[in-house]
Design a protein around this motif. Structure first.
Motif, PDB file in Angstrom:
ATOM      1  N   LYS A 104     -53.708  -6.884  15.034  1.00  0.00           N
ATOM      2  CA  LYS A 104     -53.588  -6.311  13.825  1.00  0.00           C
ATOM      3  C   LYS A 104     -54.545  -5.335  13.596  1.00  0.00           C
ATOM      4  CE  LYS A 104     -49.730  -9.014  12.099  1.00  0.00           C
ATOM      5  NZ  LYS A 104     -48.807  -9.640  10.905  1.00  0.00           N
ATOM      6  N   THR A 105     -54.117  -4.283  12.835  1.00  0.00           N
ATOM      7  CA  THR A 105     -55.025  -3.086  12.359  1.00  0.00           C
ATOM      8  C   THR A 105     -54.292  -2.817  10.870  1.00  0.00           C
ATOM      9  OG1 THR A 105     -56.254  -1.192  12.552  1.00  0.00           O
ATOM     10  CG2 THR A 105     -54.057  -1.013  13.559  1.00  0.00           C
ATOM     11  N   ARG A 106     -55.185  -2.419   9.938  1.00  0.00           N
ATOM     12  CA  ARG A 106     -54.936  -1.636   8.683  1.00  0.00           C
ATOM     13  C   ARG A 106     -55.346  -0.372   8.986  1.00  0.00           C
ATOM     14  NH1 ARG A 106     -57.284  -3.380   3.759  1.00  0.00           N
ATOM     15  NH2 ARG A 106     -55.329  -2.700   2.720  1.00  0.00           N
ATOM     16  N   ALA A 107     -54.647   0.679   8.629  1.00  0.00           N
ATOM     17  CA  ALA A 107     -54.863   2.089   8.755  1.00  0.00           C
ATOM     18  C   ALA A 107     -54.424   3.156   7.794  1.00  0.00           C
ATOM     19  CB  ALA A 107     -54.550   2.246  10.248  1.00  0.00           C
ATOM     20  N   VAL A 108     -54.882   3.957   7.382  1.00  0.00           N
ATOM     21  CA  VAL A 108     -54.152   5.036   6.654  1.00  0.00           C
ATOM     22  C   VAL A 108     -53.436   6.154   7.767  1.00  0.00           C
ATOM     23  CG1 VAL A 108     -54.480   6.982   4.918  1.00  0.00           C
ATOM     24  CG2 VAL A 108     -55.935   4.850   4.917  1.00  0.00           C
ATOM     25  N   ARG A 109     -52.236   6.163   7.523  1.00  0.00           N
ATOM     26  CA  ARG A 109     -51.318   6.863   8.570  1.00  0.00           C
ATOM     27  C   ARG A 109     -50.813   8.184   7.974  1.00  0.00           C
ATOM     28  NH1 ARG A 109     -48.135   3.285  12.638  1.00  0.00           N
ATOM     29  NH2 ARG A 109     -47.353   2.318  10.969  1.00  0.00           N
ATOM     30  N   GLY A 130     -60.295   7.501  12.457  1.00  0.00           N
ATOM     31  CA  GLY A 130     -61.329   6.859  11.695  1.00  0.00           C
ATOM     32  C   GLY A 130     -61.085   6.054  10.589  1.00  0.00           C
ATOM     33  N   ASN A 131     -59.985   6.152  10.271  1.00  0.00           N
ATOM     34  CA  ASN A 131     -59.710   5.375   8.757  1.00  0.00           C
ATOM     35  C   ASN A 131     -58.760   4.053   9.227  1.00  0.00           C
ATOM     36  OD1 ASN A 131     -59.314   8.459   7.111  1.00  0.00           O
ATOM     37  ND2 ASN A 131     -61.133   6.977   6.968  1.00  0.00           N
ATOM     38  N   ALA A 132     -59.424   3.249   9.846  1.00  0.00           N
ATOM     39  CA  ALA A 132     -58.596   2.102  10.516  1.00  0.00           C
ATOM     40  C   ALA A 132     -59.675   1.088  10.741  1.00  0.00           C
ATOM     41  CB  ALA A 132     -57.795   2.275  11.842  1.00  0.00           C
ATOM     42  N   THR A 133     -59.105  -0.239  10.524  1.00  0.00           N
ATOM     43  CA  THR A 133     -59.931  -1.373  10.892  1.00  0.00           C
ATOM     44  C   THR A 133     -60.207  -1.638  12.517  1.00  0.00           C
ATOM     45  OG1 THR A 133     -58.162  -2.907  10.774  1.00  0.00           O
ATOM     46  CG2 THR A 133     -59.526  -2.624   8.864  1.00  0.00           C
ATOM     47  N   TYR A 134     -59.263  -1.362  13.134  1.00  0.00           N
ATOM     48  CA  TYR A 134     -59.334  -1.485  14.754  1.00  0.00           C
ATOM     49  C   TYR A 134     -58.581  -0.374  15.345  1.00  0.00           C
ATOM     50  CZ  TYR A 134     -61.152  -6.002  14.060  1.00  0.00           C
ATOM     51  OH  TYR A 134     -61.857  -7.222  13.753  1.00  0.00           O
ATOM     52  N   ILE A 135     -58.917   0.104  16.568  1.00  0.00           N
ATOM     53  CA  ILE A 135     -58.205   1.384  17.088  1.00  0.00           C
ATOM     54  C   ILE A 135     -58.308   1.176  18.701  1.00  0.00           C
ATOM     55  CG2 ILE A 135     -58.815   2.803  15.238  1.00  0.00           C
ATOM     56  CD1 ILE A 135     -61.380   3.727  17.337  1.00  0.00           C
ATOM     57  N   ILE A 136     -57.595   1.820  19.116  1.00  0.00           N
ATOM     58  CA  ILE A 136     -57.449   2.050  20.689  1.00  0.00           C
ATOM     59  C   ILE A 136     -57.992   3.439  20.975  1.00  0.00           C
ATOM     60  CG2 ILE A 136     -55.785   2.004  22.862  1.00  0.00           C
ATOM     61  CD1 ILE A 136     -54.018  -0.031  21.402  1.00  0.00           C
ATOM     62  N   ASP A 159     -59.385   1.101   0.927  1.00  0.00           N
ATOM     63  CA  ASP A 159     -58.534   1.217   0.139  1.00  0.00           C
ATOM     64  C   ASP A 159     -58.507   2.366  -0.905  1.00  0.00           C
ATOM     65  OD1 ASP A 159     -60.616   0.110  -0.905  1.00  0.00           O
ATOM     66  OD2 ASP A 159     -59.719  -0.855  -2.437  1.00  0.00           O
ATOM     67  N   SER A 160     -59.851   3.362  -0.798  1.00  0.00           N
ATOM     68  CA  SER A 160     -60.016   4.230  -1.558  1.00  0.00           C
ATOM     69  C   SER A 160     -59.664   5.760  -0.507  1.00  0.00           C
ATOM     70  CB  SER A 160     -61.490   4.270  -1.830  1.00  0.00           C
ATOM     71  OG  SER A 160     -62.167   4.675  -0.993  1.00  0.00           O
ATOM     72  N   VAL A 161     -59.307   5.775   0.599  1.00  0.00           N
ATOM     73  CA  VAL A 161     -59.113   6.497   1.422  1.00  0.00           C
ATOM     74  C   VAL A 161     -58.261   7.642   0.994  1.00  0.00           C
ATOM     75  CG1 VAL A 161     -58.548   7.368   3.533  1.00  0.00           C
ATOM     76  CG2 VAL A 161     -60.204   5.650   3.331  1.00  0.00           C
ATOM     77  N   ILE A 162     -56.752   7.338   0.612  1.00  0.00           N
ATOM     78  CA  ILE A 162     -55.622   8.033   0.300  1.00  0.00           C
ATOM     79  C   ILE A 162     -55.954   8.910  -0.895  1.00  0.00           C
ATOM     80  CG2 ILE A 162     -53.362   8.087  -0.577  1.00  0.00           C
ATOM     81  CD1 ILE A 162     -52.739   5.724   1.286  1.00  0.00           C
ATOM     82  N   CYS A 211     -64.537   0.672   6.660  1.00  0.00           N
ATOM     83  CA  CYS A 211     -63.155   0.611   6.855  1.00  0.00           C
ATOM     84  C   CYS A 211     -62.876  -0.933   7.063  1.00  0.00           C
ATOM     85  CB  CYS A 211     -62.562   1.226   8.041  1.00  0.00           C
ATOM     86  SG  CYS A 211     -62.733   2.761   8.463  1.00  0.00           S
ATOM     87  N   ASN A 212     -63.678  -1.892   6.683  1.00  0.00           N
ATOM     88  CA  ASN A 212     -63.506  -3.274   6.619  1.00  0.00           C
ATOM     89  C   ASN A 212     -64.055  -3.865   5.155  1.00  0.00           C
ATOM     90  OD1 ASN A 212     -62.560  -4.404   9.329  1.00  0.00           O
ATOM     91  ND2 ASN A 212     -64.082  -2.990   9.825  1.00  0.00           N
ATOM     92  N   VAL A 213     -63.839  -2.709   4.277  1.00  0.00           N
ATOM     93  CA  VAL A 213     -64.410  -3.042   3.123  1.00  0.00           C
ATOM     94  C   VAL A 213     -63.311  -2.601   1.886  1.00  0.00           C
ATOM     95  CG1 VAL A 213     -65.826  -2.160   0.992  1.00  0.00           C
ATOM     96  CG2 VAL A 213     -67.011  -2.768   3.305  1.00  0.00           C
ATOM     97  N   GLU A 214     -63.220  -3.414   0.897  1.00  0.00           N
ATOM     98  CA  GLU A 214     -62.510  -3.006  -0.463  1.00  0.00           C
ATOM     99  C   GLU A 214     -63.345  -2.588  -1.547  1.00  0.00           C
ATOM    100  OE1 GLU A 214     -59.291  -5.457  -1.035  1.00  0.00           O
ATOM    101  OE2 GLU A 214     -58.059  -5.250   0.696  1.00  0.00           O
ATOM    102  N   MET A 215     -63.205  -1.232  -1.874  1.00  0.00           N
ATOM    103  CA  MET A 215     -64.105  -0.810  -3.010  1.00  0.00           C
ATOM    104  C   MET A 215     -63.594   0.554  -3.296  1.00  0.00           C
ATOM    105  SD  MET A 215     -68.279  -0.802  -3.269  1.00  0.00           S
ATOM    106  CE  MET A 215     -68.493   1.067  -2.847  1.00  0.00           C
ATOM    107  N   GLU A 216     -63.510   0.772  -4.740  1.00  0.00           N
ATOM    108  CA  GLU A 216     -62.997   2.036  -5.119  1.00  0.00           C
ATOM    109  C   GLU A 216     -64.078   3.244  -4.849  1.00  0.00           C
ATOM    110  OE1 GLU A 216     -62.632   2.472  -9.360  1.00  0.00           O
ATOM    111  OE2 GLU A 216     -64.513   1.345  -9.735  1.00  0.00           O
ATOM    112  N   LEU A 217     -63.929   4.425  -4.504  1.00  0.00           N
ATOM    113  CA  LEU A 217     -64.841   5.474  -4.211  1.00  0.00           C
ATOM    114  C   LEU A 217     -65.726   5.358  -5.581  1.00  0.00           C
ATOM    115  CD1 LEU A 217     -65.611   7.457  -2.227  1.00  0.00           C
ATOM    116  CD2 LEU A 217     -64.479   8.998  -3.669  1.00  0.00           C
ATOM    117  N   THR A 218     -66.964   5.412  -5.296  1.00  0.00           N
ATOM    118  CA  THR A 218     -67.884   5.261  -6.318  1.00  0.00           C
ATOM    119  C   THR A 218     -69.144   6.266  -6.070  1.00  0.00           C
ATOM    120  OG1 THR A 218     -67.549   2.932  -6.692  1.00  0.00           O
ATOM    121  CG2 THR A 218     -69.364   3.796  -7.718  1.00  0.00           C
ATOM    122  N   ALA A 219     -69.382   7.202  -7.075  1.00  0.00           N
ATOM    123  CA  ALA A 219     -70.620   7.940  -6.641  1.00  0.00           C
ATOM    124  C   ALA A 219     -71.978   7.071  -6.750  1.00  0.00           C
ATOM    125  CB  ALA A 219     -70.673   9.155  -7.991  1.00  0.00           C
TER     126      ALA A 219
END
Length: 420
Positions: free
Chosen positions: A2-7, A115-121, A348-351, A369-377
């Motif tokens: 399984k992968t998590r990705a922004v599509r 690139g915005n995925a946990t696992y890819i082919i 989770d900040s990508v979109i 891509c295996n981290v959950e964190m809001e985009l932070t300066a």
């Protein structure tokens, strides 16, 4: 797997989803993505949807994974490539495939490769082209940023100069010549300053312009005038906002001769026209910043094109050799791609980051891509650290590295925020 990705499903239609990847074929490679930096080119593709030349027509039914400035670790290797790649091997990737003339590329065109995925082919054409690159550095962020740095390097290599009476083009900037980086304090401009000061074909003069004092101050802090002199480069920073005639002022810095190489890092008509006006004899203007407006135009002095003669060209990316040069220079400590990075976040900040990229100030937005964190300066780490021990420690690490992201910061982030 399984992968998590922004599509991408359509214009401005991005979705973070979890889905099953198919079993890899014998000519494919399964990989885990660690880091990706978000490119303005991705924003353009998201805004245009399937009107973008690299995005397939059928994305509503077959969405593609976005992101193309990424690095990670190989997980499984198909039989065809087992002699060359091994599980556990770290990789960087040159995404400008142009495979058999196709415009398709990762981050735009593939359902399982971006690139915005946990696992890819990784499909076979990448390996066939030699674009899956072994990476032995410590920080994955340097491998991600090798792609935008390769674009900068490719721009320097693609400029050209001529000889009167001879039908030859001498490729590359003029060694010891006069160079200007207009709108040069954004992420790509900062990378260009770094490369110009530390490559083996340096200009003798480098003028960097912007219209924002804070960006100029940050650039000068990262690359002081004294560092330029230590490298044989006379460095100038100029705010053109208040200048009545910016082109005349800039040309006067060259004692009236004009510049050999001028790079434009923003698609602004007045900036391009200034760049054209400050070219010297046989000067080359490189329009680096791609516009979204297909009818974008600026005036050019064709008298100078004919008689001087000046040259105008555009460059949008680097090749595998440029990527390798970036990786090698980073490994040797000659350049530091971290100067580009001003924000860090998780998948989770990508979109939100991508959809609002032009409005978010600063430089490169780096995501893990295996981290959950809001985009932070990065400059906000200290403030957030007053209530969050994680950011307090991250702020201390950043301070130890001149306010820049680093392998130490990455290691701490992955140790404390990874969800995989």
């Amino acid at each position: 797997m399984k992968t998590r990705a922004v599509r991408l499903y359509g214009e401005r239609d991005l979705r973070l989803e979890e889905f099953e990847l198919p079993e890899i074929r014998e000519d494919e490679i399964l990989a885990r993505v660690v880091s990706d930096s978000i490119c303005m080119s991705t924003y353009k593709a998201v805004i245009l949807g399937n009107k973008h030349k690299r995005v397939p027509e059928d994305i509503a039914e077959n969405p593609t994974i976005i992101g193309h400035e990424f690095a990670g670790v190989i997980v499984q290797v198909g039989k065809k490539w087992q002699h060359q790649f091994k599980p556990g091997q770290k990789f960087a990737l040159q995404p400008a495939l142009n495979y058999k003339g196709s415009p398709y590329a990762p981050g735009y065109s593939y359902p399982y490769f971006g690139g915005n995925a946990t696992y890819i082919i990784i499909p076979q054409e990448v390996m066939e082209l030699g674009f899956l690159l072994n990476y032995e550095g410590k920080g994955f962020y340097e491998a991600s940023l090798a792609e935008p740095m390769s674009c900068v390097i490719g721009g320097f290599h693609s400029n050209y100069h001529t000889e009167t009476g001879k039908y030859v083009h001498h490729m590359g900037i003029v060694k010891g010549g006069k160079m200007a980086l207009l709108a040069g304090c954004g992420p790509m401009g900062l990378g260009a300053i770094d490369y110009a000061l530390h490559c083996d074909r340096k200009p003798g003069m480098l003028v960097v312009t912007d219209i924002d004092d804070e960006r100029l101050k940050r650039a000068e802090k990262l690359f002081p005038v004294e560092e330029g002199l230590r490298n044989g480069v006379k460095l100038h920073y100029v705010n053109t906002r208040e200048l009545e005639n910016s082109a005349a002022y800039l040309k006067e810095l060259t004692d009236g001769t004009g510049f050999d190489d001028v790079f434009v890092y923003a698609p602004v008509r007045s900036v391009i026209e200034d760049a054209d006006a400050i070219l010297g004899k046989d000067g080359c203007l490189n329009f680096f910043a791609g516009p979204t407006d297909t009818q974008f135009k600026a005036e050019v002095n064709f008298y100078n094109v004919h008689y001087t003669p000046t040259h105008i060209m555009g460059s949008t990316g680097g090749n595998a050799d440029d990527m390798l040069e970036s990786l090698e220079m980073s490994a040797k400590g000659l350049i530091n791609p971290a100067v580009m990075v001003t924000h860090v976040g998780g998948l989770d900040s990508v979109i939100d980051t991508t959809l609002n990229l032009p409005e978010i100030p600063g430089g490169k937005k780096l995501v893990y891509c295996n981290v959950e964190m809001e985009l932070t300066a990065i400059e906000d780490f200290e403030k957030k650290g007053k209530e969050d021990p994680f950011f307090a420690e991250l702020s201390r690490i950043v301070e130890r590295h001149n306010g820049l992201w680093s392998a130490e910061a990455e290691e701490y982030l992955l140790a404390n925020k990874s969800v995989d």
